[in-house]
Design a protein around this motif. Structure first.
Motif, PDB file in Angstrom:
ATOM      1  N   ILE B  74       0.823  -1.067  -0.060  1.00 15.53           N
ATOM      2  CA  ILE B  74      -0.085   0.018  -0.134  1.00 15.53           C
ATOM      3  C   ILE B  74       1.120   1.158  -0.041  1.00 15.53           C
ATOM      4  O   ILE B  74       1.834   1.416   0.786  1.00 15.53           O
ATOM      5  CB  ILE B  74      -0.952  -0.004   1.294  1.00 15.53           C
ATOM      6  CG1 ILE B  74      -1.924  -1.050   1.416  1.00 15.53           C
ATOM      7  CG2 ILE B  74      -1.665   1.289   1.339  1.00 15.53           C
ATOM      8  CD1 ILE B  74      -2.796  -1.132   0.134  1.00 15.53           C
ATOM      9  N   LYS B  75       0.492   2.022  -0.868  1.00 13.56           N
ATOM     10  CA  LYS B  75       1.356   3.370  -0.973  1.00 13.56           C
ATOM     11  C   LYS B  75       0.854   4.506  -0.156  1.00 13.56           C
ATOM     12  O   LYS B  75      -0.222   4.768  -0.141  1.00 13.56           O
ATOM     13  CB  LYS B  75       1.400   3.857  -2.505  1.00 13.56           C
ATOM     14  CG  LYS B  75       2.010   3.001  -3.549  1.00 13.56           C
ATOM     15  CD  LYS B  75       3.648   3.047  -3.280  1.00 13.56           C
ATOM     16  CE  LYS B  75       4.164   1.778  -4.078  1.00 13.56           C
ATOM     17  NZ  LYS B  75       5.586   1.767  -3.894  1.00 13.56           N
ATOM     18  N   GLN B  77       1.345   7.634  -0.139  1.00 13.34           N
ATOM     19  CA  GLN B  77       0.992   8.836  -0.805  1.00 13.34           C
ATOM     20  C   GLN B  77      -0.376   8.834  -1.534  1.00 13.34           C
ATOM     21  O   GLN B  77      -0.601   9.701  -2.065  1.00 13.34           O
ATOM     22  CB  GLN B  77       2.211   9.201  -1.627  1.00 13.34           C
ATOM     23  CG  GLN B  77       3.412   9.845  -1.216  1.00 13.34           C
ATOM     24  CD  GLN B  77       4.480   8.661  -0.765  1.00 13.34           C
ATOM     25  OE1 GLN B  77       3.833   7.339  -1.174  1.00 13.34           O
ATOM     26  NE2 GLN B  77       5.561   8.811  -0.279  1.00 13.34           N
ATOM     27  N   LEU B  78      -0.845   7.449  -1.540  1.00 14.25           N
ATOM     28  CA  LEU B  78      -2.005   7.441  -2.510  1.00 14.25           C
ATOM     29  C   LEU B  78      -3.175   7.470  -1.619  1.00 14.25           C
ATOM     30  O   LEU B  78      -3.137   6.774  -0.163  1.00 14.25           O
ATOM     31  CB  LEU B  78      -2.105   6.299  -3.155  1.00 14.25           C
ATOM     32  CG  LEU B  78      -1.036   6.124  -4.350  1.00 14.25           C
ATOM     33  CD1 LEU B  78      -1.255   5.017  -5.543  1.00 14.25           C
ATOM     34  CD2 LEU B  78      -1.205   7.479  -5.201  1.00 14.25           C
ATOM     35  N   GLU B  82      -7.552   5.234  -4.165  1.00 14.10           N
ATOM     36  CA  GLU B  82      -6.530   5.057  -5.449  1.00 14.10           C
ATOM     37  C   GLU B  82      -5.736   4.006  -5.196  1.00 14.10           C
ATOM     38  O   GLU B  82      -5.401   3.089  -6.294  1.00 14.10           O
ATOM     39  CB  GLU B  82      -5.505   6.248  -5.336  1.00 14.10           C
ATOM     40  CG  GLU B  82      -6.401   7.482  -5.569  1.00 14.10           C
ATOM     41  CD  GLU B  82      -5.569   9.066  -5.452  1.00 14.10           C
ATOM     42  OE1 GLU B  82      -5.639   9.589  -6.083  1.00 14.10           O
ATOM     43  OE2 GLU B  82      -4.481   8.816  -4.411  1.00 14.10           O
ATOM     44  N   PHE B  86      -6.076   1.010  -8.297  1.00 12.20           N
ATOM     45  CA  PHE B  86      -4.541   0.654  -8.831  1.00 12.20           C
ATOM     46  C   PHE B  86      -4.664  -0.817  -9.112  1.00 12.20           C
ATOM     47  O   PHE B  86      -4.584  -1.445 -10.374  1.00 12.20           O
ATOM     48  CB  PHE B  86      -3.481   1.245  -8.218  1.00 12.20           C
ATOM     49  CG  PHE B  86      -2.136   0.344  -8.837  1.00 12.20           C
ATOM     50  CD1 PHE B  86      -1.882   0.791 -10.191  1.00 12.20           C
ATOM     51  CD2 PHE B  86      -1.521  -0.522  -8.090  1.00 12.20           C
ATOM     52  CE1 PHE B  86      -0.547   0.261 -10.635  1.00 12.20           C
ATOM     53  CE2 PHE B  86      -0.300  -1.137  -8.385  1.00 12.20           C
ATOM     54  CZ  PHE B  86      -0.058  -0.528  -9.925  1.00 12.20           C
ATOM     55  N   TRP B  87      -4.864  -1.558  -8.192  1.00 11.42           N
ATOM     56  CA  TRP B  87      -4.788  -3.147  -8.146  1.00 11.42           C
ATOM     57  C   TRP B  87      -5.976  -3.758  -8.952  1.00 11.42           C
ATOM     58  O   TRP B  87      -5.720  -4.658  -9.359  1.00 11.42           O
ATOM     59  CB  TRP B  87      -4.749  -3.540  -6.702  1.00 11.42           C
ATOM     60  CG  TRP B  87      -3.419  -3.319  -6.124  1.00 11.42           C
ATOM     61  CD1 TRP B  87      -3.225  -2.759  -5.046  1.00 11.42           C
ATOM     62  CD2 TRP B  87      -2.008  -3.775  -6.236  1.00 11.42           C
ATOM     63  NE1 TRP B  87      -1.834  -2.565  -4.622  1.00 11.42           N
ATOM     64  CE2 TRP B  87      -1.262  -3.424  -5.625  1.00 11.42           C
ATOM     65  CE3 TRP B  87      -1.681  -4.746  -7.459  1.00 11.42           C
ATOM     66  CZ2 TRP B  87       0.156  -3.602  -5.493  1.00 11.42           C
ATOM     67  CZ3 TRP B  87      -0.300  -4.983  -7.462  1.00 11.42           C
ATOM     68  CH2 TRP B  87       0.521  -4.203  -6.647  1.00 11.42           C
ATOM     69  N   GLU B  89      -7.453  -1.996 -11.483  1.00 11.08           N
ATOM     70  CA  GLU B  89      -6.997  -1.986 -12.896  1.00 11.08           C
ATOM     71  C   GLU B  89      -5.997  -3.021 -13.375  1.00 11.08           C
ATOM     72  O   GLU B  89      -5.868  -3.341 -14.356  1.00 11.08           O
ATOM     73  CB  GLU B  89      -6.633  -0.525 -12.874  1.00 11.08           C
ATOM     74  CG  GLU B  89      -6.886  -0.011 -14.433  1.00 11.08           C
ATOM     75  CD  GLU B  89      -6.826   1.482 -14.582  1.00 11.08           C
ATOM     76  OE1 GLU B  89      -6.255   1.900 -15.684  1.00 11.08           O
ATOM     77  OE2 GLU B  89      -7.191   2.266 -13.550  1.00 11.08           O
ATOM     78  N   VAL B  90      -4.828  -3.206 -12.715  1.00  5.28           N
ATOM     79  CA  VAL B  90      -3.955  -3.874 -13.182  1.00  5.28           C
ATOM     80  C   VAL B  90      -4.393  -5.385 -13.260  1.00  5.28           C
ATOM     81  O   VAL B  90      -3.980  -6.112 -14.065  1.00  5.28           O
ATOM     82  CB  VAL B  90      -2.872  -3.988 -11.862  1.00  5.28           C
ATOM     83  CG1 VAL B  90      -1.914  -5.253 -12.061  1.00  5.28           C
ATOM     84  CG2 VAL B  90      -1.822  -2.766 -11.878  1.00  5.28           C
ATOM     85  N   ARG B 128      -7.471  -5.361  -0.984  1.00  6.77           N
ATOM     86  CA  ARG B 128      -7.009  -5.638  -2.408  1.00  6.77           C
ATOM     87  C   ARG B 128      -7.338  -7.076  -2.900  1.00  6.77           C
ATOM     88  O   ARG B 128      -7.423  -7.106  -4.067  1.00  6.77           O
ATOM     89  CB  ARG B 128      -5.277  -5.619  -2.254  1.00  6.77           C
ATOM     90  CG  ARG B 128      -4.644  -5.612  -3.568  1.00  6.77           C
ATOM     91  CD  ARG B 128      -3.240  -5.690  -3.248  1.00  6.77           C
ATOM     92  NE  ARG B 128      -2.908  -6.840  -2.472  1.00  6.77           N
ATOM     93  CZ  ARG B 128      -2.646  -7.968  -3.151  1.00  6.77           C
ATOM     94  NH1 ARG B 128      -2.600  -8.224  -4.412  1.00  6.77           N
ATOM     95  NH2 ARG B 128      -1.998  -9.304  -2.464  1.00  6.77           N
TER      96      ARG B 128
END
Lengths: 218, 204, 248
Positions: B74-75, B77-78, B82, B86-87, B89-90, B128
């Motif tokens: 997990i980032k 800064q997001l 978000e 991201f995951w 969409e990937v 996720r």
């Protein structure tokens, strides 16, 4: 793939220093050079192509170890490796994100810094062209170096040692194109050589980088 | 869905487990047990395809497995949304409100992940698994830093959403998740100290 | 009976142990013989005087500097394709030999260049290429040193060796292009092979053979050492695993 690119660019912007640090470093190196060699315009004009290229190369080098290290630390890398994205695509997108946040701003800033070093007027177009064509190769080669050293605790210095010799051909052709552009003697040839290197690295190095990542994830 | 036959795995060139066999059908879960260092993580990483097995067979549909380790990916800064988007969409999946609800993240969705508590971050990491759309989950200590309430929430997600939806899961954990899942104690499968097959074998 | 049997570490050590002393002896005889022949029984060059005699050290070491890299490349490929540990360890063992050969070539070149060109160093394409080769060797050795797991190190250095080879060749052509671009036509050619007379040629050939033998002896010996290091490591790891059971 686009999602990864967008994520990395967002991270670079939000983390701060993505765009800024490399550019600031580029500026500082270029500003330091006249202090080192003296303010004579003739000397500066002569060495400007080489200095601009070396400074851009070092600025690109500065942010290379962030390419994979952050994803390694927070565990994203094994998750990406088990995702439907092939690791080759991951490597390519990482290099592209690095280029957009480092190589592209450096290219755009270079003419301004060329002004500081009284670069010959004929050379500006070649400076832009050679950096625009050459910095993608710097990012791709750097991504390969980052993939090799991702698992190491202090990989940054080692990575510089591995990556810098690989930068030699790009640097030679890039700086040569600008120098010849300044002299007005056939700058197209080195530029074409460099484009060849760039396209070759983009075509082949993602595979080498992905192989290195797989080994490191094992 | 997942069939493992006579699997041997190695860590750092030395065999750690040998002769592990089990099968999981849709809707089934398996809990791995065993003392620290027995090779639970190594086994899960091997099953997920991150490292090659020494010997044996893993049968699973291509691209069916998803792996979750101690680290969340997990980032900071997001935002939560978000990160999950991201995951999703990937993996070509969709991010639905149901996922936020299942992990009680609805109110946190626009918070930066860096500002979350350890438990909230962990929930985001587990959420996720709800967006990747993979039927076979390999979970390595999924409940680390979760409170009892969150553990129950995660168990509910596993049982009612994932397993009921035809998925299966292999889970390494030391606490009781409250799933009616069979347990596999890995202690008897520990490789003998002189077991062959490791990378060092040629030198002995 | 296939050649790959020698890729077994024990078989490799057993086979090479009796050979290595002979290789060292033959290398010594060839190199010392070539140097004596070259130094005392060949005439001075009419233009270069006696300085030409450093050719017997310079040219063989330069050739071995490149050949060592090629050998490392082949060994790396064999490791990646066939997973023979001896191959990877041979590549590792050869790298420091390559570094020494490169340095020897650079230093003897400088000693030769000083009286001939009036400078210890010039950014001549050939000299520059060797300097870059030296950097490649450094990176390769540093990567081996930095990684703890031996198989991971072998894989990553093999990949680096392959990519590095491509870039080393690219650098060679880039450097040729670069220097001609700097001063048109002017070239300090080190290419002694083209116009070397027979009287210098035969001792040079002997010296070259000596260097090849020396290289073989050193690489075999160093590969043996690497194998033994790896074996010690494996035995230690195994005894650590066995210890708890012995106590129980």
């Amino acid at each position: 793939m686009i999602a990864l690119l967008l994520r990395d660019m967002t991270l670079a912007v939000r983390a701060g220093g993505g765009f800024g640090l490399g550019l600031a470093f580029f500026l500082i190196v270029v500003v330091l050079v006249p202090f080192g060699v003296g303010p004579e315009a003739a000397v500066l004009t002569r060495i400007a192509p080489g200095i601009l290229w070396v400074a851009a190369l070092l600025a690109a080098l500065l942010s290379l170890d962030r390419i994979f290290a952050l994803d390694w630390e927070d565990g994203s890398l094994p998750l990406l490796a088990t995702s439907p994205l092939p690791l080759e695509a991951v490597a390519l997108m990482k290099a592209l994100a690095h280029w957009v946040t480092t190589g592209l701003p450096l290219t755009l800033a270079a003419p301004v810094l060329g002004f500081l070093l009284t670069l010959a007027p004929e050379a500006y177009v070649w400076l832009l062209a050679s950096l625009a064509l050459g910095t993608p190769a710097l990012s791709m080669i750097g991504t390969f170096g980052a993939a090799l050293t991702v698992g190491l605790r202090r990989g940054g210095l080692l990575m510089s040692l591995l990556v810098l010799p690989l930068y030699v051909p790009t640097l030679i052709f890039g700086a040569e194109a600008v120098r010849r552009g300044a002299e007005g003697t056939g700058a197209t040839t080195p530029l074409l050589f460099m484009a060849g290197i760039t396209f070759g690295t983009i075509a082949l190095l993602p595979f080498a980088a992905a192989a290195a990542l797989r080994v490191n994830l094992r | 869905m997942l069939s493992v036959e006579n699997l041997s795995v190695a860590r750092g060139g030395m065999p750690v487990l040998s002769g592990v066999s089990f099968t999981l059908a849709a809707g089934e879960a398996l809990v791995l047990r065993g003392p620290n260092g027995i090779g639970k993580t190594t086994l899960l990483r091997t099953l997920a395809g991150l490292q090659p097995p020494l010997s044996g067979r893993i049968e699973m549909a291509e691209g069916a497995g998803a792996y979750a380790s101690h680290a969340d990916g997990i980032k900071a800064q997001l935002t939560v949304a978000e990160n999950l988007a991201f995951w999703a969409e990937v993996h070509g999946g969709k991010l639905t409100d149901a996922v936020f609800e299942a992990f009680e993240l609805t109110e946190l969705r626009d918070r930066l992940a860096g500002t979350l508590s350890a438990g909230q971050k962990r929930r985001t990491g587990l959420a996720r698994l709800g967006v990747v759309g993979r039927p076979v989950l390999f979970l390595d200590e999924p409940t680390v830093s979760l409170d009892r309430f969150s553990v129950r929430m995660f168990a509910t997600f596993l049982r009612d959403t994932h397993l009921a939806g035809g998925g299966c899961a292999v889970i390494a954990t030391h606490i009781d998740l409250g799933l009616e899942a069979p347990e596999l104690d890995l202690t008897p499968y520990a490789a003998a100290w002189d077991a062959g097959g490791g990378a060092d074998e040629a030198f002995l | 009976m296939s050649i790959w049997e020698y890729a077994n570490p024990k078989k490799f050590i057993a086979t090479t142990t009796p050979v290595i002393p002979w290789l060292f002896a033959a290398a010594g005889v060839a190199i010392v013989g070539a140097l004596i022949w070259g130094f005392f029984f060949t005439p001075d060059d009419y233009r270069q005087g006696s300085t030409v005699k450093i050719i017997y050290l310079h040219v063989p070491s330069a050739m071995m500097a490149i050949n060592t890299w090629v050998m490392m490349l082949v060994a790396s490929l064999i490791w990646l394709v066939r997973r023979h540990h001896v191959s990877a360890l041979a590549a590792r063992a050869a790298a420091p030999v390559g570094i020494v050969m490169t340095l020897l070539a650079l230093f003897t070149g400088a000693i030769w260049g000083q009286p001939m060109w009036g400078t210890w160093w010039a950014w001549d394409p050939r000299l520059t290429s060797f300097l870059i080769l030296f950097l490649f060797y450094l990176g390769y050795v540093a990567l081996w040193q930095a990684i703890d797991d031996p198989d991971t190190a072998a894989d990553l250095t093999a990949v680096l060796c392959i990519v590095g080879s491509v870039f080393a060749v690219l650098s060679r052509y880039a450097v040729l292009f670069w220097n001609q671009g700097l001063h048109q036509g002017a070239s300090l050619s080190l290419d002694a092979e083209e116009n070397v007379a027979d009287v210098f040629y035969y001792p040079l050939l002997l010296s070259l053979a000596g260097f090849v033998l020396l290289f073989l002896a050193l690489v075999l010996l160093r590969t043996q050492t690497e194998i033994r290091v790896r074996r010690t490591r494996a035995l230690l790891a195994r005894s650590r695993r066995a210890a708890p059971e012995a106590r129980a």
